[in-house]
Design a protein around this motif. Structure first.
Motif, PDB file in Angstrom:
ATOM      1  N   ALA A  37       6.957   5.421   5.202  1.00 31.24           N
ATOM      2  CA  ALA A  37       5.579   5.923   5.158  1.00 31.24           C
ATOM      3  C   ALA A  37       5.298   6.825   6.357  1.00 31.24           C
ATOM      4  O   ALA A  37       4.613   7.846   6.231  1.00 31.24           O
ATOM      5  CB  ALA A  37       4.591   4.768   5.128  1.00 31.24           C
ATOM      6  N   LYS A  38       5.842   6.450   7.514  1.00 31.34           N
ATOM      7  CA  LYS A  38       5.652   7.299   8.692  1.00 31.34           C
ATOM      8  C   LYS A  38       6.331   8.651   8.497  1.00 31.34           C
ATOM      9  O   LYS A  38       5.788   9.686   8.874  1.00 31.34           O
ATOM     10  CB  LYS A  38       6.185   6.595   9.935  1.00 31.34           C
ATOM     11  N   GLU A  39       7.516   8.647   7.910  1.00 30.19           N
ATOM     12  CA  GLU A  39       8.220   9.903   7.653  1.00 30.19           C
ATOM     13  C   GLU A  39       7.406  10.773   6.693  1.00 30.19           C
ATOM     14  O   GLU A  39       7.289  11.986   6.885  1.00 30.19           O
ATOM     15  CB  GLU A  39       9.610   9.631   7.089  1.00 30.19           C
ATOM     16  N   HIS A  40       6.827  10.147   5.664  1.00 31.12           N
ATOM     17  CA  HIS A  40       5.982  10.893   4.721  1.00 31.12           C
ATOM     18  C   HIS A  40       4.791  11.514   5.455  1.00 31.12           C
ATOM     19  O   HIS A  40       4.456  12.688   5.237  1.00 31.12           O
ATOM     20  CB  HIS A  40       5.505   9.975   3.591  1.00 31.12           C
ATOM     21  N   SER A  41       4.171  10.746   6.337  1.00 24.27           N
ATOM     22  CA  SER A  41       3.026  11.264   7.090  1.00 24.27           C
ATOM     23  C   SER A  41       3.432  12.431   7.970  1.00 24.27           C
ATOM     24  O   SER A  41       2.710  13.425   8.066  1.00 24.27           O
ATOM     25  CB  SER A  41       2.401  10.151   7.944  1.00 24.27           C
ATOM     26  N   LYS A  42       4.591  12.331   8.615  1.00 26.00           N
ATOM     27  CA  LYS A  42       5.078  13.440   9.443  1.00 26.00           C
ATOM     28  C   LYS A  42       5.261  14.697   8.602  1.00 26.00           C
ATOM     29  O   LYS A  42       4.878  15.794   9.011  1.00 26.00           O
ATOM     30  CB  LYS A  42       6.416  13.075  10.091  1.00 26.00           C
ATOM     31  N   GLU A  43       5.844  14.542   7.421  1.00 27.08           N
ATOM     32  CA  GLU A  43       6.072  15.686   6.531  1.00 27.08           C
ATOM     33  C   GLU A  43       4.756  16.325   6.093  1.00 27.08           C
ATOM     34  O   GLU A  43       4.622  17.548   6.096  1.00 27.08           O
ATOM     35  CB  GLU A  43       6.886  15.252   5.307  1.00 27.08           C
ATOM     36  N   VAL A  44       3.786  15.499   5.726  1.00 31.81           N
ATOM     37  CA  VAL A  44       2.489  16.023   5.294  1.00 31.81           C
ATOM     38  C   VAL A  44       1.816  16.772   6.435  1.00 31.81           C
ATOM     39  O   VAL A  44       1.296  17.875   6.261  1.00 31.81           O
ATOM     40  CB  VAL A  44       1.569  14.889   4.771  1.00 31.81           C
ATOM     41  N   ILE A 101       0.846  -1.199   0.000  1.00 29.73           N
ATOM     42  CA  ILE A 101       0.000   0.000   0.000  1.00 29.73           C
ATOM     43  C   ILE A 101       0.877   1.243   0.000  1.00 29.73           C
ATOM     44  O   ILE A 101       0.652   2.174  -0.776  1.00 29.73           O
ATOM     45  CB  ILE A 101      -0.945   0.007   1.223  1.00 29.73           C
ATOM     46  N   ASP A 102       1.876   1.244   0.862  1.00 29.19           N
ATOM     47  CA  ASP A 102       2.771   2.402   0.956  1.00 29.19           C
ATOM     48  C   ASP A 102       3.448   2.684  -0.383  1.00 29.19           C
ATOM     49  O   ASP A 102       3.584   3.834  -0.794  1.00 29.19           O
ATOM     50  CB  ASP A 102       3.838   2.177   2.028  1.00 29.19           C
ATOM     51  N   GLU A 103       3.862   1.629  -1.065  1.00 27.68           N
ATOM     52  CA  GLU A 103       4.554   1.790  -2.344  1.00 27.68           C
ATOM     53  C   GLU A 103       3.614   2.217  -3.471  1.00 27.68           C
ATOM     54  O   GLU A 103       4.006   2.973  -4.361  1.00 27.68           O
ATOM     55  CB  GLU A 103       5.256   0.489  -2.719  1.00 27.68           C
ATOM     56  N   LEU A 104       2.379   1.738  -3.447  1.00 29.08           N
ATOM     57  CA  LEU A 104       1.445   2.005  -4.532  1.00 29.08           C
ATOM     58  C   LEU A 104       0.679   3.319  -4.378  1.00 29.08           C
ATOM     59  O   LEU A 104       0.175   3.858  -5.362  1.00 29.08           O
ATOM     60  CB  LEU A 104       0.430   0.866  -4.647  1.00 29.08           C
ATOM     61  N   GLN A 105       0.592   3.833  -3.173  1.00 29.85           N
ATOM     62  CA  GLN A 105      -0.259   4.998  -2.912  1.00 29.85           C
ATOM     63  C   GLN A 105       0.113   6.202  -3.773  1.00 29.85           C
ATOM     64  O   GLN A 105      -0.743   6.846  -4.352  1.00 29.85           O
ATOM     65  CB  GLN A 105      -0.209   5.370  -1.431  1.00 29.85           C
TER      66      GLN A 105
END
Length: 87
Positions: free
Chosen positions: A72-79, A32-36
């Motif tokens: 994915a967690k790092e991406h969420s933190k950035e968003v 999921i993380d890769e495809l999102q």
């Protein structure tokens, strides 16, 4: 080419299936993380076109999910930081 939305939906179903092993759930979360990002690019959907409250809630949940990759967690933190700065 397959519909990425359906593929991601299948992986999400795996995460919620009590008969699936933890290893399979971890693999599904990684997929999921890769495809999102590909799905969002293909569908034209992104954080700015979605309900901001839902986006924030999803990213906060992602941070607490033990099956979510560190990337994915790092991406969420950035968003979340970007959304907070925009307010």
């Amino acid at each position: 080419m397959s519909n990425l939305g359906n593929v991601i939906g299948g992986y999400k179903a795996t995460l919620n299936n009590p008969n699936v092993s933890e290893q399979a759930k971890q693999n599904a979360q990684r997929a999921i993380d890769e495809l999102q990002d590909s799905y969002e690019a293909e569908s034209g959907a992104n954080e700015t076109t979605k309900n901001t409250g839902n986006v924030i809630g999803g990213h906060k949940a992602n941070l607490k999910n033990p099956n979510t990759s560190e990337e994915a967690k790092e991406h969420s933190k950035e968003v979340l930081e970007e959304l907070e700065a925009a307010d």
